[in-house]
Design a protein around this motif. Sequence first.
Motif, PDB file in Angstrom:
ATOM      1  N   PHE A   1       0.882  -1.053   0.607  1.00 35.60           N
ATOM      2  CA  PHE A   1      -0.111   0.069  -0.075  1.00 35.60           C
ATOM      3  C   PHE A   1       0.575   1.302   0.149  1.00 35.60           C
TER       4      PHE A   1
ATOM      5  N   ASP B   1      -2.523  -2.005  -9.260  1.00 36.94           N
ATOM      6  CA  ASP B   1      -3.256  -0.413  -9.206  1.00 36.94           C
ATOM      7  C   ASP B   1      -4.729  -0.989  -8.725  1.00 36.94           C
TER       8      ASP B   1
ATOM      9  N   ARG C   1      -4.668  -3.684  -5.746  1.00 33.05           N
ATOM     10  CA  ARG C   1      -4.379  -2.981  -4.410  1.00 33.05           C
ATOM     11  C   ARG C   1      -6.061  -2.228  -3.671  1.00 33.05           C
ATOM     12  N   ALA C   2      -6.058  -1.270  -5.249  1.00 31.13           N
ATOM     13  CA  ALA C   2      -7.748  -0.723  -3.835  1.00 31.13           C
ATOM     14  C   ALA C   2      -8.468  -2.184  -3.877  1.00 31.13           C
TER      15      ALA C   2
ATOM     16  N   ALA D   1      -7.651  -2.628  -0.521  1.00 29.84           N
ATOM     17  CA  ALA D   1      -7.766  -1.684   0.514  1.00 29.84           C
ATOM     18  C   ALA D   1      -8.957  -1.500   1.170  1.00 29.84           C
TER      19      ALA D   1
ATOM     20  N   HIS E   1      -2.522   5.173   4.253  1.00 28.57           N
ATOM     21  CA  HIS E   1      -1.710   4.797   2.568  1.00 28.57           C
ATOM     22  C   HIS E   1      -3.027   3.594   2.647  1.00 28.57           C
TER      23      HIS E   1
ATOM     24  N   GLU F   1      -5.765   6.116   1.626  1.00 31.63           N
ATOM     25  CA  GLU F   1      -5.759   6.637   0.694  1.00 31.63           C
ATOM     26  C   GLU F   1      -5.872   5.839  -1.065  1.00 31.63           C
ATOM     27  N   ALA F   2      -5.670   4.901  -1.088  1.00 28.19           N
ATOM     28  CA  ALA F   2      -5.873   3.707  -1.638  1.00 28.19           C
ATOM     29  C   ALA F   2      -7.734   3.576  -1.561  1.00 28.19           C
ATOM     30  N   ARG F   3      -7.694   3.052  -0.968  1.00 23.43           N
ATOM     31  CA  ARG F   3      -9.646   2.735  -1.223  1.00 23.43           C
ATOM     32  C   ARG F   3     -10.685   3.852  -1.218  1.00 23.43           C
TER      33      ARG F   3
ATOM     34  N   ALA G   1      -9.810   4.812  -4.625  1.00 26.01           N
ATOM     35  CA  ALA G   1     -11.128   3.401  -5.918  1.00 26.01           C
ATOM     36  C   ALA G   1     -12.456   4.238  -5.687  1.00 26.01           C
TER      37      ALA G   1
END
Length: 372
Positions: free
Chosen positions: A253, A303, A306-307, A310, A363, A366-368, A371
């Motif tokens: 993340f 990416d 990752r989203a 998250a 972090h 932020e990723a959540r 998305a």
Amino acid sequence: MTLSPPRQATTLAQPHADVDHLLRDVLESARARAHAFGTEYELIWSEIARSVRGGKRFRSAIVLGTHEALGGSEHRAAVEVAAGFELLHTAFLIHDDLIDHDSVRRGKPNLAATMRAVSMATGSEEGPAQQWSEAAAVLAGDLALTRAHRLIGGVDLSRVQVEQLLDLLDETLLVSAGGELADTAYGLGLHVPDLEQAILVCESKTAMYSFRAPLRAGAILAGASVAEQMELDHVGRLLGRAFQLVDDLLGVFAPEDRIGKSNISDLREGKHTALILHAQQMPVWDAVAAGFGRADLDRRTADAMRAALAGSAAPRLVEDHVRQDLAEVEVRCATASLPEAMTDFVGGITAQVRDALDDVVGHVEEARCAAG
């Protein structure tokens, strides 16, 4: 993940400088001796020295801080053992990068990548240059391990203490290598671990040489009792496990400029971390499975993975585990018969791991949000 040296009394300032000076002298002496075997062998030692210089010194700080907090007076021996742990760490990083086929360490080309570039600059073809650089990395790690053993085993202490330190070093190598072997097998899909086995890898691969062994080494240097050494060993197990779990979250993340290496390599290599093992039991795995462990995993797909992670409960479950381990450290420090200076020192390390956890939780958020 890297930690800064734990805060400790100002008397530690000079010993920390002494660790750097000793490492510089040891590696410069080896580099000078290597010159007789050619400039490429000399370069290996220069690259080992560069790798050593890039560290935060928190393992050596744990050795020195523990020795001081327990009232030790063997300052020269403590510096030598602390320097030995820095070389041990460097050796493991060199070999770990080789095993993982990584070419970047701390945001810069690692030892193997540098050796490969040098070989190609002198006219070698790509294939032979790659094989030669891998051989150089194997040898460099071996050389750093040997120097670590020489420093730790050569301290001017009682025979009993030296034997305890050597037994500890032997245990550290045995446990850490076992953890690395298991982690590699899981990454290659030879075995699929359950959560308990993944946590054991955290304890074996990282906790042993980064926390348990430095704490115990400092205690041995200070002449602490076996009971105190074992209490610190348990504390080190918890801290190291929490540290590695946070590091696994950061590896997915955190931005690459934050961690100094790729943030898609764990997904590309198919590492079965606690995060992934939790996710595999959830609906989110449908959005992750196709890309997980793909050698050709691209950034756009990573990416999206990752989203998806998250937005699931998986990161929170890992976070809960870390907070439980850190809470147990605090309880043990409050109830154990350790000197107040020692519990304060451990408290400083605990606070740094908790700060790193809070950072990675940010972090994840932020990723959540990214998305949608």
